[in-house]
Design an enzyme around this catalytic site. Structure first.
Site, PDB file in Angstrom:
ATOM      1  N   ASP A  98       4.116   1.579   4.625  1.00  0.00           N
ATOM      2  CA  ASP A  98       4.263   1.480   6.268  1.00  0.00           C
ATOM      3  C   ASP A  98       5.247   2.551   6.578  1.00  0.00           C
ATOM      4  O   ASP A  98       6.478   2.183   6.349  1.00  0.00           O
ATOM      5  CB  ASP A  98       4.661   0.004   6.694  1.00  0.00           C
ATOM      6  CG  ASP A  98       4.420  -0.183   8.116  1.00  0.00           C
ATOM      7  OD1 ASP A  98       4.193   1.097   9.003  1.00  0.00           O
ATOM      8  OD2 ASP A  98       4.636  -1.030   8.566  1.00  0.00           O
TER       9      ASP A  98
ATOM     10  N   ASP B 280      -0.459   5.461  10.251  1.00  0.00           N
ATOM     11  CA  ASP B 280       0.983   5.204   9.354  1.00  0.00           C
ATOM     12  C   ASP B 280       0.908   4.166   8.411  1.00  0.00           C
ATOM     13  O   ASP B 280       2.262   3.643   8.013  1.00  0.00           O
ATOM     14  CB  ASP B 280       1.986   4.956  10.449  1.00  0.00           C
ATOM     15  CG  ASP B 280       1.798   3.834  11.462  1.00  0.00           C
ATOM     16  OD1 ASP B 280       0.685   3.194  11.183  1.00  0.00           O
ATOM     17  OD2 ASP B 280       2.800   3.717  12.069  1.00  0.00           O
ATOM     18  N   GLU B 281      -0.210   3.653   7.916  1.00  0.00           N
ATOM     19  CA  GLU B 281      -0.274   2.513   7.079  1.00  0.00           C
ATOM     20  C   GLU B 281      -1.414   2.493   6.146  1.00  0.00           C
ATOM     21  O   GLU B 281      -2.552   3.138   6.500  1.00  0.00           O
ATOM     22  CB  GLU B 281      -0.327   1.234   8.000  1.00  0.00           C
ATOM     23  CG  GLU B 281      -0.413  -0.032   7.211  1.00  0.00           C
ATOM     24  CD  GLU B 281      -0.625  -1.092   8.351  1.00  0.00           C
ATOM     25  OE1 GLU B 281      -0.630  -2.489   8.067  1.00  0.00           O
ATOM     26  OE2 GLU B 281      -0.621  -0.774   9.560  1.00  0.00           O
TER      27      GLU B 281
END
Length: 346
Positions: free
Chosen positions: A6, A100-101
């Site tokens: 993350d 983003d993960e």
């Protein structure tokens, strides 16, 4: 073994990377108009209670010195690609959950897994300038719990020996899938922690939550059989947010819809797709979900078209109580090149 990665305050971190003068100040990325919303806040801004999906005017009330920068989705997509290209060196099985993960299957790793994870973090930092928090465990649920443990730039390993001890003190809201409505049900029964939740029998949880009760029962015991699955053929593309506070303010809702339409256009360009159908989804404060859709005779992906149709569909949604969630989705997808070829044929 599975890793959950993350990126820390991703949009704001990219802005600080490109403009170092922002570092050390409360920064939020979002719409600059009076109806804009916060997309991401850095950790300095979060100290003031600022969070994603918060209206900009409210964020400025909480922090008058807040530095607001416009959303540069194209730039964030570039940095996201850089990160995931590096991650591909460490695993060929990656499930990208969002910009983003993501999850990595690292069952093939040999030797000291913790050291390898830190090497991966350092590799990404040296080559992109970005930090990420990493959670490692034997299933996806626990890896996600672990990545949230020491943010920002954290690392956490949860082993089978840590279960159930590490979960017992956690508030029930930390369990993926227990949202505000479910939490309120449990709070009304005096259930505040996972330890208290463990005392409820499976039949009771199924009566309370239906089939989801089985998953809650298993998750709090460290059971999650989901595999890391790379994305298959995409059937739709969308953006939605759950608000901290439900709202029926039309100006605020339109501000969200404008930001979502911008984000959706950039996603469509990035993935090289367009679509025929636009859907707007809302969820009321009493957790009733409504959707309204429109299928066009032509393909769309531009922000202006998405917003125009989205406004009409939002107007068609039932009124009477505030919305706690808003989203817009593009479906019936085709490659973006089809539209370009049709122009050539005219």
């Amino acid at each position: 073994m599975i890793i959950h990665v993350d990126l820390d305050a991703f949009y704001a971190s990219v802005e600080e990377l490109d403009n170092p003068t922002l570092k050390g100040h409360p920064v939020a990325v979002g719409g600059l108009s009076e109806h804009g919303i916060v997309t991401t806040a850095n950790y300095e801004a979060r100290k003031f209670g600022i969070h994603s999906a918060m209206p900009v005017f409210q964020a400025k009330q909480l922090c008058p010195n807040l530095l607001l920068v416009p959303n540069r989705r194209k730039r964030y997509l570039e940095k996201s690609r850089e990160v995931f290209q590096i991650l591909e060196k460490y695993s060929s099985t990656i499930e990208k959950v969002s910009i983003d993960e993501g999850y990595l299957d690292i069952s093939h790793w040999q030797g000291n897994l913790t050291q390898k994870a830190y090497e991966m973090k350092e590799d990404i930092y040296k080559n992109t300038g970005l930090t990420l928090s990493v959670g490692m465990s034997y299933n996806k649920f626990l890896a996600k719990i672990a990545s949230d443990w020491n943010k920002p730039n954290g690392f956490m390993l949860i082993t089978k020996g840590d279960i159930p001890g590490i979960l017992l003190p956690l508030p029930i809201e930390k369990i993926h899938g227990i949202g505000p409505k479910s939490a309120n049900k449990l709070h009304s029964l005096g259930i505040e922690t996972v330890e208290q939740l463990m005392d409820l029998p499976l039949d009771f949880l199924m009566d309370l939550f239906g089939k989801w009760g089985i998953e809650i029962y298993e998750r709090i015991r460290g059971i999650d059989t989901r595999e890391v699955t790379p994305l298959r053929e995409r059937k739709s593309l969308g953006v939605e947010r759950t608000f901290e506070e439900a709202t029926d303010n039309l100006k605020v809702l339109l501000g969200y819809l404008e930001e979502f339409s911008k984000e959706l256009e950039q996603d469509a360009i990035e993935k090289g797709i367009q679509g025929y159908t636009v859907t707007v989804k809302v969820k009321t404060s009493s957790f009733i979900t409504y959707t309204r859709s429109r299928t066009c005779s032509y393909t769309i992906y531009k922000m202006e078209d998405l917003l125009e149709i989205g406004k009409d569909l939002l107007e068609e949604c039932p009124k009477g109580e505030p919305y706690r969630l808003l989203g817009i989705t593009l479906s019936n997808l085709v490659p973006l090149t089809i539209r370009q070829l049709s122009f050539l044929e005219v």
